[in-house]
Write an enzyme that holds these catalytic residues in place. Sequence first.
Site, PDB file in Angstrom:
ATOM      1  N   ARG A 144       3.598  -3.554  -8.260  1.00  0.00           N
ATOM      2  CA  ARG A 144       3.604  -4.406  -6.941  1.00  0.00           C
ATOM      3  C   ARG A 144       4.258  -3.448  -5.820  1.00  0.00           C
ATOM      4  NH1 ARG A 144       8.771  -8.607  -7.839  1.00  0.00           N
ATOM      5  NH2 ARG A 144      10.234  -6.913  -8.615  1.00  0.00           N
TER       6      ARG A 144
ATOM      7  N   CYS B 144       0.734   0.643   1.691  1.00  0.00           N
ATOM      8  CA  CYS B 144       1.139   1.256   2.759  1.00  0.00           C
ATOM      9  C   CYS B 144       1.407   0.331   3.911  1.00  0.00           C
ATOM     10  CB  CYS B 144       0.380   2.527   3.275  1.00  0.00           C
ATOM     11  SG  CYS B 144       0.648   2.970   4.990  1.00  0.00           S
TER      12      CYS B 144
ATOM     13  N   GLU C 249      10.769  -8.999  -0.332  1.00  0.00           N
ATOM     14  CA  GLU C 249      11.741  -7.845  -0.699  1.00  0.00           C
ATOM     15  C   GLU C 249      10.897  -6.662   0.000  1.00  0.00           C
ATOM     16  OE1 GLU C 249      13.102  -7.122  -4.475  1.00  0.00           O
ATOM     17  OE2 GLU C 249      14.967  -8.018  -4.116  1.00  0.00           O
TER      18      GLU C 249
ATOM     19  N   CYS D 234       6.431   6.320   3.441  1.00  0.00           N
ATOM     20  CA  CYS D 234       5.088   6.574   3.108  1.00  0.00           C
ATOM     21  C   CYS D 234       4.735   7.706   4.113  1.00  0.00           C
ATOM     22  CB  CYS D 234       4.208   5.545   3.410  1.00  0.00           C
ATOM     23  SG  CYS D 234       2.358   5.859   3.514  1.00  0.00           S
TER      24      CYS D 234
ATOM     25  N   CYS E 280       1.359   9.002   4.660  1.00  0.00           N
ATOM     26  CA  CYS E 280      -0.163   8.917   4.601  1.00  0.00           C
ATOM     27  C   CYS E 280      -0.459   9.333   5.995  1.00  0.00           C
ATOM     28  CB  CYS E 280      -0.697   8.031   4.358  1.00  0.00           C
ATOM     29  SG  CYS E 280      -0.676   6.479   5.431  1.00  0.00           S
TER      30      CYS E 280
ATOM     31  N   CYS F 234       0.043   6.682   8.482  1.00  0.00           N
ATOM     32  CA  CYS F 234       1.518   6.564   9.159  1.00  0.00           C
ATOM     33  C   CYS F 234       1.543   7.935   9.980  1.00  0.00           C
ATOM     34  CB  CYS F 234       2.576   6.718   7.973  1.00  0.00           C
ATOM     35  SG  CYS F 234       2.700   5.321   7.079  1.00  0.00           S
TER      36      CYS F 234
ATOM     37  N   GLU G  49      17.427 -15.761  -4.062  1.00  0.00           N
ATOM     38  CA  GLU G  49      17.438 -15.180  -5.537  1.00  0.00           C
ATOM     39  C   GLU G  49      18.709 -14.992  -6.126  1.00  0.00           C
ATOM     40  OE1 GLU G  49      14.551 -12.174  -6.438  1.00  0.00           O
ATOM     41  OE2 GLU G  49      13.108 -12.943  -5.150  1.00  0.00           O
TER      42      GLU G  49
ATOM     43  N   GLU H 242       8.534  -8.438 -16.241  1.00  0.00           N
ATOM     44  CA  GLU H 242       9.893  -8.772 -16.294  1.00  0.00           C
ATOM     45  C   GLU H 242      10.197  -9.868 -17.291  1.00  0.00           C
ATOM     46  OE1 GLU H 242       9.388  -9.735 -11.877  1.00  0.00           O
ATOM     47  OE2 GLU H 242      11.268  -8.527 -11.933  1.00  0.00           O
ATOM     48  N   LYS H 243       9.575  -9.597 -18.548  1.00  0.00           N
ATOM     49  CA  LYS H 243       9.986 -10.638 -19.579  1.00  0.00           C
ATOM     50  C   LYS H 243      11.410 -10.647 -20.153  1.00  0.00           C
ATOM     51  CE  LYS H 243       7.790  -7.982 -22.938  1.00  0.00           C
ATOM     52  NZ  LYS H 243       7.289  -6.799 -22.347  1.00  0.00           N
TER      53      LYS H 243
HETATM   54  C1  GLA Z   1      13.656  -9.048  -6.680  1.00  0.00           C
HETATM   55  C2  GLA Z   1      12.414  -9.329  -6.800  1.00  0.00           C
HETATM   56  C3  GLA Z   1      11.905 -10.657  -7.736  1.00  0.00           C
HETATM   57  C4  GLA Z   1      12.345 -10.064  -9.016  1.00  0.00           C
HETATM   58  C5  GLA Z   1      13.849  -9.911  -9.106  1.00  0.00           C
HETATM   59  C6  GLA Z   1      14.379  -9.338 -10.296  1.00  0.00           C
HETATM   60  O1  GLA Z   1      14.635  -9.823  -6.196  1.00  0.00           O
HETATM   61  O2  GLA Z   1      12.223 -10.251  -5.629  1.00  0.00           O
HETATM   62  O3  GLA Z   1      10.582 -10.910  -7.567  1.00  0.00           O
HETATM   63  O4  GLA Z   1      11.723  -8.858  -9.600  1.00  0.00           O
HETATM   64  O5  GLA Z   1      14.014  -8.690  -8.110  1.00  0.00           O
HETATM   65  O6  GLA Z   1      15.748  -9.132 -10.417  1.00  0.00           O
END
Ligand code: GLA
Length: 690
Positions: free
Chosen positions: A111, A115, A150, A158, A160, A163, A305, A353-354
């Site tokens: 993810r 850019c 985030e 970046c 490129c 930019c 989060e 992220e499992k």
């Molecule tokens: C960030 C991301 C989430 C996830 C968590 C894992 O906060 O926003 O999508 O990846 O980290 O800690």
Amino acid sequence: MITNTAPNIIFGGDYFPEQWPEETWKEDIRLMKQAKVNMVSIGIFAWALLQPDEDTFTFGWLDRIMDMLADNGIDVCLGTATAAQPNWLTQKYDDILFVRESGERVACGSRQTYCINSPSYRKAIRRLAKEMALHYKGHRALKLWHINNEYANKNSMCFCKNCEKGFQKWLKAKYKTLDNLNECWGTVYWSEKYFDWDQINTPRASAGGRNATKLLDYKRFLSESFFSLYMEERSVIREITPDIPITTNFESDWSKFDHFLFKDHLDVASLNFYPDPGNPDSYKWAALRHAMMRSLLGKPFMVMEQAPSQVDWYPVNTTKPPGVMRLWSYQALAHGSDSIMFFQWRASKKGTEKYHSGMVPHYGENSRVFKEIRALGNELKKVKNVAGTTVESKVAILLDNDSWWSVDSPYGHGTKSLDNEVFWSANSQPFPTVLVSYFSELEYYFNAFHDLNVPVDVIGIDYDFSKYKIVVAPLLHMVKPGFKESVEKFVGNGGTFITTYFTGFIDEHVGVFLGGYLGPLKDVLGVEVEEYDPLPLEGKNVIKMAAELDGFKKEYGCTVWCDVIHTTTAKTLATFGEDYYAGFPCFTENQLGSGKAYYLATRPDEEFMRAFVRKILADQGIRAPQLPEGIELVTRSKNRKNFDFYLNHGDTETEVKLAEGKHEDLLTGTIHEGTLTLARYGVSILRKTT
Ligand code: GLA
């Protein structure tokens, strides 16, 4: 109130129904209801499923889960899905992937590979945001929009061609003429003069040190690009769904762009926070991040989060032991959050992220973690009146990204390894020492107040200082036009201003102030700085008090840095004890109008900091409650109603003394008088009844 989500404190987390068969959704809803989840964030990484090719949008599955959630009284914070673009988009347009400083274009497969200035990416996100907003306008479950995810976590820099073009345009708008740019950047140095805007490249690694003004301007340009990227989506959504609040979740690391740019365009500020359960001081780390979020808009924020137990990205990912998830959740509420949300609802079976914890762990509903989540969700109705209240701070610490970027160059001054070996690379920027760190200094001052249970806001340099009694500006390396006047007004009206070594060295164009560092702040501090002496790794000097001062010992230690200073109007409260500047002032006080300005020409030890902070708090009549080590007290209030959050971060049961009168514990209904006993990781939220 952030939304009208009942019963007021928002409880839930990121939910990825697309990772599971639809039979699991029913199970999810059953467990969410058990845990009293009242909001989930969905859609965050679902772009490929929502738009499988350029001309097709497929909302069917999202409609079904949105309807199910609405039918069960669970609100939705809808992600705009733009943080992970689909492969077909990346492959179709060759400007989407960002370019590293080395010149290498990042590969797709993760993810945040986009850019931020890619026209194709920007066009695609505007379109997706529009389709989503039109489709979900008026949906019963939609209570909040969550744009992207985030920002800058992976793609903060970046280099490129897009930019580069954008940077040139930005520079033209800022400097108007090349003569002006050449002058402000000091390009006479090393034959750098530009004769055409097109000659200005992105400041990628070169043979050695680079033009510091150019580096900083590039960082400023990228920072503004993040903001304009956010506005691309926000403007579309706001127009179509004007009544739905909009947010984006910020990381707790604010070094990557200037978060204050967003302040007038967020309906609520949201935070992801992941303190390390393996570190006993993590609660202090968290307190500062919460204070930053609270202060950004000056109103309750959202924890978007946190981890239900362990994360998967520290070198070693310990669990949150029983009670810690609850304790840290209440700590967030204490510092001004109106929500407790997690990444993520159900621990993933597949994907990157499992190994990250979920509210429903792989073990299922009989797990310790889910039981703790359920208990917390059920308990929250007892604290619903806390929502909408605020933390009243009389102390503010200033955070300035330009100073931060000038002190800890994002392009590298060299770094210090864990075993204290100092690395220096050919591309490092020339700098006095790698041992100063802007944010650590800010954190040092924050902790000095926080350790005394005094709330501190963290604000930008252009915020209104008048509601505070104490303003601290640690390492304010750059002093911009207008700042001196704000400080003079604040101090003149009775405020206490504090600043430190390595402050006021450069102006807004990174030009050094001649005739004594501190530049425009010399008068307000009554001090001039002649030279500076960074101390070696284990180097120390001594702070010798000039006369007896209430609450102070005769001597303290200091490290990191010593400024050689002369006082003009300031009083010398202490001098250095060693080196050729022994006897020169290191701690000064200057009276201006009815206020005082202090200068600390070094990094004092913690004992000094305690004495100093106690003195200025007492001078300003600010209460600093004495509590045992590990106990944190934070008060939220509104209309003279106080909620006192007592949080035991220590390892043992601890007794604290209460103020006079009777206090009701919101969580247990118990009336306390005289003392309160807090179990290990215990929480009490007290309201005075008499
Ligand atoms: C960030 C991301 C989430 C996830 C968590 C894992 O906060 O926003 O999508 O990846 O980290 O800690």
